[in-house]
Design a protein around this motif. Structure first.
Motif: not given
Length: 137
Positions: A109-137
Motif C-alpha cells: 500500500d505504501f509502495l502504490a501510494s509512492k508510485r502514484a506520486g504521494f509524498k506520504g501514506h497515512l493509515v487511518k485512524p490518522v496519528d495526530m503526531e504524524v500530522l504535526d510533522k506535516f503541518f507545523r511551520d
C-alpha cells in the motif's frame, strides 16, 4: 452510504494569507467531519476544505488550488491513486504535496501510494503526531 457536500471550515480565509491551503478528500461523512474538526483545532492558521469524491475534488481544485492534498484511497467514483494522477495533470498542480489516507498499511500500500506520486501514506485512524510533522511551520 450518503455522501455529504463539500465544506470549508473557513471559506472567507481560503486561501489563507499565513498558512497553507489544505484539501482533505474523504468519502466517509463522519470521518471527514472528525478530521476537519481535529485539523482545525490543531492547525488554525491553515485553511481547510473537505470534499467527498474524485469529481468533487477536481472541481474544487479548479476553483482554488490547494498547497496540500490528503486523499482517501477508497473513493466512490475513482481510486485515490487515479485522483492523484489526474490532479497532477491539472495546471499549477505539479508542486502540490500529496498524502494518501487509507485503512490499509501493508508495504504494498505504501509502495502504490509512492508510485502514484504521494509524498506520504497515512493509515487511518490518522496519528495526530504524524500530522504535526506535516503541518507545523
Amino acid at each position: 452510504m450518503a455522501i455529504a457536500k463539500s465544506h470549508s471550515t473557513d471559506p472567507a480565509d481560503f486561501p489563507s494569507k499565513k498558512g497553507k491551503r489544505v484539501l482533505i478528500v474523504e468519502d466517509d461523512a463522519s470521518l471527514s467531519r472528525l478530521l476537519a474538526i481535529t485539523f482545525k483545532l490543531k492547525f488554525p492558521h491553515h485553511s481547510l476544505r473537505v470534499t467527498h469524491s474524485g469529481k468533487e475534488t477536481l472541481e474544487a481544485i479548479r476553483e482554488q488550488k490547494p498547497d496540500i492534498l490528503m486523499v482517501d484511497i477508497g473513493l466512490p467514483d475513482m481510486s485515490g491513486l487515479e485522483l492523484a494522477r489526474k490532479c497532477r495533470e491539472l495546471p499549477g498542480m505539479s508542486d502540490v504535496q500529496l498524502y494518501s489516507l487509507s485503512g490499509r498499511g501493508e508495504p504494498k500500500d505504501f509502495l502504490a501510494s509512492k508510485r502514484a506520486g504521494f509524498k506520504g501514506h497515512l493509515v487511518k485512524p490518522v496519528d495526530m503526531e504524524v500530522l504535526d510533522k506535516f503541518f507545523r511551520d
